[in-house]
Design a protein around this motif. Structure first.
Motif, mmCIF file in Angstrom:
data_model
loop_
_atom_site.group_PDB
_atom_site.id
_atom_site.type_symbol
_atom_site.label_atom_id
_atom_site.label_comp_id
_atom_site.label_asym_id
_atom_site.label_seq_id
_atom_site.Cartn_x
_atom_site.Cartn_y
_atom_site.Cartn_z
ATOM 1 N N CYS A 182 32.044 14.956 5.866
ATOM 2 C CA CYS A 182 33.421 15.443 5.753
ATOM 3 C C CYS A 182 34.414 14.603 6.536
ATOM 4 O O CYS A 182 35.602 14.618 6.249
ATOM 5 C CB CYS A 182 33.514 16.887 6.241
ATOM 6 S SG CYS A 182 32.507 18.026 5.292
ATOM 7 N N SER A 183 33.939 13.875 7.548
ATOM 8 C CA SER A 183 34.870 13.148 8.403
ATOM 9 C C SER A 183 34.601 11.659 8.483
ATOM 10 O O SER A 183 35.293 10.954 9.195
ATOM 11 C CB SER A 183 34.827 13.729 9.818
ATOM 12 O OG SER A 183 33.576 13.455 10.404
ATOM 13 N N SER A 184 33.615 11.163 7.744
ATOM 14 C CA SER A 184 33.178 9.791 7.933
ATOM 15 C C SER A 184 34.254 8.757 7.655
ATOM 16 O O SER A 184 34.260 7.691 8.245
ATOM 17 C CB SER A 184 31.936 9.503 7.084
ATOM 18 O OG SER A 184 32.237 9.638 5.721
ATOM 19 N N VAL A 205 33.182 19.689 11.185
ATOM 20 C CA VAL A 205 31.995 20.501 10.877
ATOM 21 C C VAL A 205 31.202 20.763 12.150
ATOM 22 O O VAL A 205 30.853 21.901 12.461
ATOM 23 C CB VAL A 205 31.119 19.820 9.807
ATOM 24 C CG1 VAL A 205 29.825 20.579 9.595
ATOM 25 C CG2 VAL A 205 31.886 19.686 8.499
ATOM 26 N N LEU A 206 30.925 19.699 12.913
ATOM 27 C CA LEU A 206 30.161 19.868 14.150
ATOM 28 C C LEU A 206 30.976 20.619 15.198
ATOM 29 O O LEU A 206 30.427 21.413 15.963
ATOM 30 C CB LEU A 206 29.702 18.511 14.671
ATOM 31 C CG LEU A 206 28.742 17.756 13.738
ATOM 32 C CD1 LEU A 206 28.393 16.391 14.319
ATOM 33 C CD2 LEU A 206 27.483 18.552 13.458
ATOM 34 N N LEU A 256 29.813 22.958 19.096
ATOM 35 C CA LEU A 256 29.259 21.903 19.935
ATOM 36 C C LEU A 256 30.361 21.276 20.784
ATOM 37 O O LEU A 256 31.499 21.151 20.340
ATOM 38 C CB LEU A 256 28.608 20.820 19.056
ATOM 39 C CG LEU A 256 27.436 21.285 18.199
ATOM 40 C CD1 LEU A 256 27.019 20.188 17.237
ATOM 41 C CD2 LEU A 256 26.275 21.684 19.089
ATOM 42 N N PRO A 257 30.024 20.841 21.993
ATOM 43 C CA PRO A 257 31.027 20.173 22.814
ATOM 44 C C PRO A 257 31.419 18.825 22.199
ATOM 45 O O PRO A 257 30.629 18.199 21.498
ATOM 46 C CB PRO A 257 30.341 19.977 24.167
ATOM 47 C CG PRO A 257 28.923 20.305 23.981
ATOM 48 C CD PRO A 257 28.751 21.001 22.672
ATOM 49 N N VAL A 316 29.131 15.865 22.268
ATOM 50 C CA VAL A 316 28.020 15.860 21.315
ATOM 51 C C VAL A 316 28.498 15.426 19.944
ATOM 52 O O VAL A 316 27.943 14.508 19.336
ATOM 53 C CB VAL A 316 27.346 17.249 21.232
ATOM 54 C CG1 VAL A 316 26.327 17.294 20.111
ATOM 55 C CG2 VAL A 316 26.705 17.609 22.555
ATOM 56 N N TYR A 317 29.540 16.063 19.431
ATOM 57 C CA TYR A 317 29.930 15.724 18.064
ATOM 58 C C TYR A 317 30.637 14.386 17.948
ATOM 59 O O TYR A 317 30.672 13.796 16.884
ATOM 60 C CB TYR A 317 30.690 16.851 17.362
ATOM 61 C CG TYR A 317 32.023 17.280 17.908
ATOM 62 C CD1 TYR A 317 33.166 16.533 17.687
ATOM 63 C CD2 TYR A 317 32.138 18.470 18.600
ATOM 64 C CE1 TYR A 317 34.396 16.954 18.161
ATOM 65 C CE2 TYR A 317 33.370 18.908 19.077
ATOM 66 C CZ TYR A 317 34.494 18.140 18.855
ATOM 67 O OH TYR A 317 35.710 18.554 19.315
ATOM 68 N N SER A 318 31.139 13.853 19.034
ATOM 69 C CA SER A 318 31.748 12.521 18.948
ATOM 70 C C SER A 318 30.712 11.413 19.080
ATOM 71 O O SER A 318 31.028 10.249 18.907
ATOM 72 C CB SER A 318 32.828 12.359 20.016
ATOM 73 O OG SER A 318 32.256 12.396 21.303
#
Length: 75
Positions: free
Chosen positions: A24-26, A34-35, A40-41, A44-46
């Motif tokens: 969704c964000s690529s 989404v993450l 999630l902090p 983590v998602y970055s």
């Protein structure tokens, strides 16, 4: 976390292709919604990668991914 761009490059050098963030964000270059929505902090998602699987993959392909990740992380 790791520098995910370097991790992706290290895997690419081994013939293993991954993407950064969720589908969704690529292409947006923004934090992964989404993450983030999963609670999630940001750290983590970055620093996440996305691995895609398909019906023609075999056990040896998954083993190569695991070995490639271990090798890239140790480097």
């Amino acid at each position: 976390g790791w520098d995910v761009s370097q991790l992706a490059s290290a895997l690419d050098a081994q013939g293993i292709l991954v993407s950064l963030g969720s589908a969704c964000s690529s292409m947006k270059g923004e934090p992964d919604p989404v993450l983030a929505a999963m609670g999630l902090p940001e750290a983590v998602y970055s620093s996440s990668i996305r691995v895609s699987f398909c019906d023609v993959m075999q056990e040896r392909d998954v083993a190569a991914l695991a070995e490639g990740l271990q090798s890239a992380i140790r480097a």
